[in-house]
Design a protein around this motif. Structure first.
Motif, PDB file in Angstrom:
ATOM      1  N   GLY A  21      11.497  72.809 -21.329  1.00  0.00           N
ATOM      2  CA  GLY A  21      10.907  71.477 -21.326  1.00  0.00           C
ATOM      3  C   GLY A  21       9.516  71.471 -21.931  1.00  0.00           C
ATOM      4  N   GLY A  22       8.726  72.503 -21.625  1.00  0.00           N
ATOM      5  CA  GLY A  22       7.388  72.587 -22.197  1.00  0.00           C
ATOM      6  C   GLY A  22       7.420  72.766 -23.700  1.00  0.00           C
ATOM      7  N   ILE A  23       8.363  73.581 -24.193  1.00  0.00           N
ATOM      8  CA  ILE A  23       8.485  73.773 -25.640  1.00  0.00           C
ATOM      9  C   ILE A  23       8.873  72.467 -26.314  1.00  0.00           C
ATOM     10  CG2 ILE A  23       9.844  74.909 -27.433  1.00  0.00           C
ATOM     11  CD1 ILE A  23       9.992  77.359 -25.626  1.00  0.00           C
ATOM     12  N   GLU A  24       9.826  71.741 -25.719  1.00  0.00           N
ATOM     13  CA  GLU A  24      10.246  70.469 -26.304  1.00  0.00           C
ATOM     14  C   GLU A  24       9.084  69.484 -26.370  1.00  0.00           C
ATOM     15  OE1 GLU A  24      11.760  66.607 -27.025  1.00  0.00           O
ATOM     16  OE2 GLU A  24      10.708  67.184 -25.189  1.00  0.00           O
ATOM     17  N   ARG A  25       8.282  69.439 -25.330  1.00  0.00           N
ATOM     18  CA  ARG A  25       7.132  68.528 -25.318  1.00  0.00           C
ATOM     19  C   ARG A  25       6.057  68.992 -26.300  1.00  0.00           C
ATOM     20  NH1 ARG A  25       5.853  65.185 -21.426  1.00  0.00           N
ATOM     21  NH2 ARG A  25       3.808  66.123 -20.998  1.00  0.00           N
ATOM     22  N   ALA A  26       5.901  70.303 -26.456  1.00  0.00           N
ATOM     23  CA  ALA A  26       4.925  70.814 -27.415  1.00  0.00           C
ATOM     24  C   ALA A  26       5.318  70.465 -28.846  1.00  0.00           C
ATOM     25  CB  ALA A  26       4.773  72.329 -27.258  1.00  0.00           C
ATOM     26  N   LEU A  27       6.625  70.418 -29.128  1.00  0.00           N
ATOM     27  CA  LEU A  27       7.070  70.051 -30.469  1.00  0.00           C
ATOM     28  C   LEU A  27       6.692  68.612 -30.804  1.00  0.00           C
ATOM     29  CD1 LEU A  27      10.626  71.676 -30.617  1.00  0.00           C
ATOM     30  CD2 LEU A  27       8.491  72.519 -31.603  1.00  0.00           C
ATOM     31  N   ARG A  28       6.451  67.791 -29.790  1.00  0.00           N
ATOM     32  CA  ARG A  28       6.029  66.413 -30.000  1.00  0.00           C
ATOM     33  C   ARG A  28       4.539  66.238 -29.722  1.00  0.00           C
ATOM     34  NH1 ARG A  28       8.632  62.965 -26.252  1.00  0.00           N
ATOM     35  NH2 ARG A  28       9.142  64.747 -24.923  1.00  0.00           N
ATOM     36  N   LEU A  29       3.806  67.367 -29.549  1.00  0.00           N
ATOM     37  CA  LEU A  29       2.379  67.374 -29.263  1.00  0.00           C
ATOM     38  C   LEU A  29       2.052  66.541 -28.022  1.00  0.00           C
ATOM     39  CD1 LEU A  29       2.455  68.399 -32.228  1.00  0.00           C
ATOM     40  CD2 LEU A  29       0.213  67.380 -32.531  1.00  0.00           C
ATOM     41  N   ARG A  30       2.871  66.711 -26.984  1.00  0.00           N
ATOM     42  CA  ARG A  30       2.670  65.988 -25.738  1.00  0.00           C
ATOM     43  C   ARG A  30       2.459  66.916 -24.546  1.00  0.00           C
ATOM     44  NH1 ARG A  30       6.794  60.762 -25.833  1.00  0.00           N
ATOM     45  NH2 ARG A  30       6.030  59.871 -27.792  1.00  0.00           N
ATOM     46  N   SER A  31       2.296  68.197 -24.791  1.00  0.00           N
ATOM     47  CA  SER A  31       2.111  69.120 -23.681  1.00  0.00           C
ATOM     48  C   SER A  31       0.703  68.992 -23.111  1.00  0.00           C
ATOM     49  CB  SER A  31       2.366  70.559 -24.131  1.00  0.00           C
ATOM     50  OG  SER A  31       1.441  70.942 -25.128  1.00  0.00           O
ATOM     51  N   THR A  32       0.586  69.194 -21.792  1.00  0.00           N
ATOM     52  CA  THR A  32      -0.685  69.116 -21.083  1.00  0.00           C
ATOM     53  C   THR A  32      -0.821  70.345 -20.190  1.00  0.00           C
ATOM     54  OG1 THR A  32       0.246  67.931 -19.181  1.00  0.00           O
ATOM     55  CG2 THR A  32      -0.488  66.597 -21.076  1.00  0.00           C
ATOM     56  N   TRP A  33      -1.841  70.334 -19.348  1.00  0.00           N
ATOM     57  CA  TRP A  33      -2.034  71.447 -18.420  1.00  0.00           C
ATOM     58  C   TRP A  33      -0.871  71.552 -17.443  1.00  0.00           C
ATOM     59  CZ3 TRP A  33      -2.154  70.681 -13.185  1.00  0.00           C
ATOM     60  CH2 TRP A  33      -2.384  69.369 -12.743  1.00  0.00           C
ATOM     61  N   LEU A  34      -0.166  70.444 -17.185  1.00  0.00           N
ATOM     62  CA  LEU A  34       0.993  70.495 -16.301  1.00  0.00           C
ATOM     63  C   LEU A  34       2.085  71.381 -16.889  1.00  0.00           C
ATOM     64  CD1 LEU A  34       1.302  66.773 -15.146  1.00  0.00           C
ATOM     65  CD2 LEU A  34       0.585  68.734 -13.764  1.00  0.00           C
ATOM     66  N   ASP A  35       2.293  71.281 -18.207  1.00  0.00           N
ATOM     67  CA  ASP A  35       3.303  72.114 -18.850  1.00  0.00           C
ATOM     68  C   ASP A  35       2.926  73.587 -18.743  1.00  0.00           C
ATOM     69  OD1 ASP A  35       5.066  70.019 -20.705  1.00  0.00           O
ATOM     70  OD2 ASP A  35       3.011  69.383 -20.401  1.00  0.00           O
ATOM     71  N   GLU A  36       1.649  73.895 -18.924  1.00  0.00           N
ATOM     72  CA  GLU A  36       1.210  75.290 -18.809  1.00  0.00           C
ATOM     73  C   GLU A  36       1.386  75.807 -17.386  1.00  0.00           C
ATOM     74  OE1 GLU A  36      -2.024  76.665 -21.666  1.00  0.00           O
ATOM     75  OE2 GLU A  36      -2.774  74.723 -20.991  1.00  0.00           O
ATOM     76  N   PHE A  37       1.044  74.973 -16.398  1.00  0.00           N
ATOM     77  CA  PHE A  37       1.187  75.386 -15.006  1.00  0.00           C
ATOM     78  C   PHE A  37       2.662  75.613 -14.662  1.00  0.00           C
ATOM     79  CE2 PHE A  37       1.849  74.402 -10.505  1.00  0.00           C
ATOM     80  CZ  PHE A  37       0.950  75.275  -9.908  1.00  0.00           C
ATOM     81  N   ALA A  38       3.529  74.724 -15.148  1.00  0.00           N
ATOM     82  CA  ALA A  38       4.946  74.847 -14.836  1.00  0.00           C
ATOM     83  C   ALA A  38       5.565  76.089 -15.430  1.00  0.00           C
ATOM     84  CB  ALA A  38       5.698  73.600 -15.350  1.00  0.00           C
ATOM     85  N   THR A  39       5.073  76.526 -16.587  1.00  0.00           N
ATOM     86  CA  THR A  39       5.666  77.686 -17.255  1.00  0.00           C
ATOM     87  C   THR A  39       5.026  78.983 -16.800  1.00  0.00           C
ATOM     88  OG1 THR A  39       4.134  77.385 -19.099  1.00  0.00           O
ATOM     89  CG2 THR A  39       6.290  76.360 -19.292  1.00  0.00           C
TER      90      THR A  39
END
Length: 215
Positions: free
Chosen positions: A197-215
């Motif tokens: 999910g974090g990779i998919e959001r990063a491909l759309r430049l929508r990742s935040t600190w939440l994505d980093e924490f989750a991964t």
């Protein structure tokens, strides 16, 4: 404040040697991001930003390279801001991928917009899928966000349980019994889902600190 931060970040940039932009290869899909800012009124040159997420071979540092009409004009550690005609190109990454690659016009930060991803790149393919299949794209985006939020919830729960075992915490509030034990298989599945999910959001430049924490 935004202009001050932009000036601070731009100090990382160093002049390039004019070398040509290397062609994009298919095996670089998840390791390289290439975005373009086309020429426009008041900006005769075409700019390209190239980021290698695995880092440079020399020291492993992740840097952004700015190409002007296909020739290397500047190199910088991240985050950075490359001054160009009419504004600046801001670039930033996180542990998942590219977090920001925006053109910010002078005096109009509200008018900032994402550069155009190279069609052959992973970001370009994701953008094309969004244009061709908007309904499916929204569904995938919603599933990616759900996977990240579940990962945040599980990760936060495990973090609290670990902190509760610290002697100073035990002395202050006593022993906290673990109300739920998450099986290893479920934990692995949640972690894998959060990463995807974090990779998919990063491909759309929508990742935040939440994505980093989750991964």
């Amino acid at each position: 404040m935004a202009r001050w931060m932009q000036r601070i970040n731009s100090r990382w940039a160093k002049a390039g040697d004019g070398s040509p932009l290397p062609p994009f290869r298919w095996w670089q899909l998840l390791g390289r991001s290439v975005f373009e800012l086309p020429a426009a009124p008041g900006r005769a040159a075409r700019y390209t930003v190239d980021v290698r997420h695995m880092g440079d071979r020399t020291d492993g540092a992740v840097r952004a390279r700015l190409y002007r009409d296909g020739a290397l004009a500047a190199v910088s550690k991240l985050p950075t801001a490359f001054p160009v005609e009419g504004g600046a190109i801001e670039v930033a990454v996180n542990s998942i991928g590219l977090r920001r690659c925006h053109f910010v016009p002078d005096g109009n930060r509200a008018g900032a917009h994402v550069l155009t991803p190279l069609p052959a790149s992973a970001e370009g393919r994701r953008a094309r899928f969004d244009r061709d299949h908007p309904a499916a794209s929204r569904l995938i985006g919603a599933l990616a966000l759900a996977a990240v939020l579940i990962g945040v919830a599980v990760g936060g729960y495990e973090l609290v349980m670990q902190l509760s075992r610290i002697p100073a915490v035990v002395d202050a509030i006593g022993v906290i019994d673990r109300p739920v034990r998450i099986p290893l298989e479920i934990g692995i599945a949640v972690g894998a889902g959060a990463v995807l999910g974090g990779i998919e959001r990063a491909l759309r430049l929508r990742s935040t600190w939440l994505d980093e924490f989750a991964t």
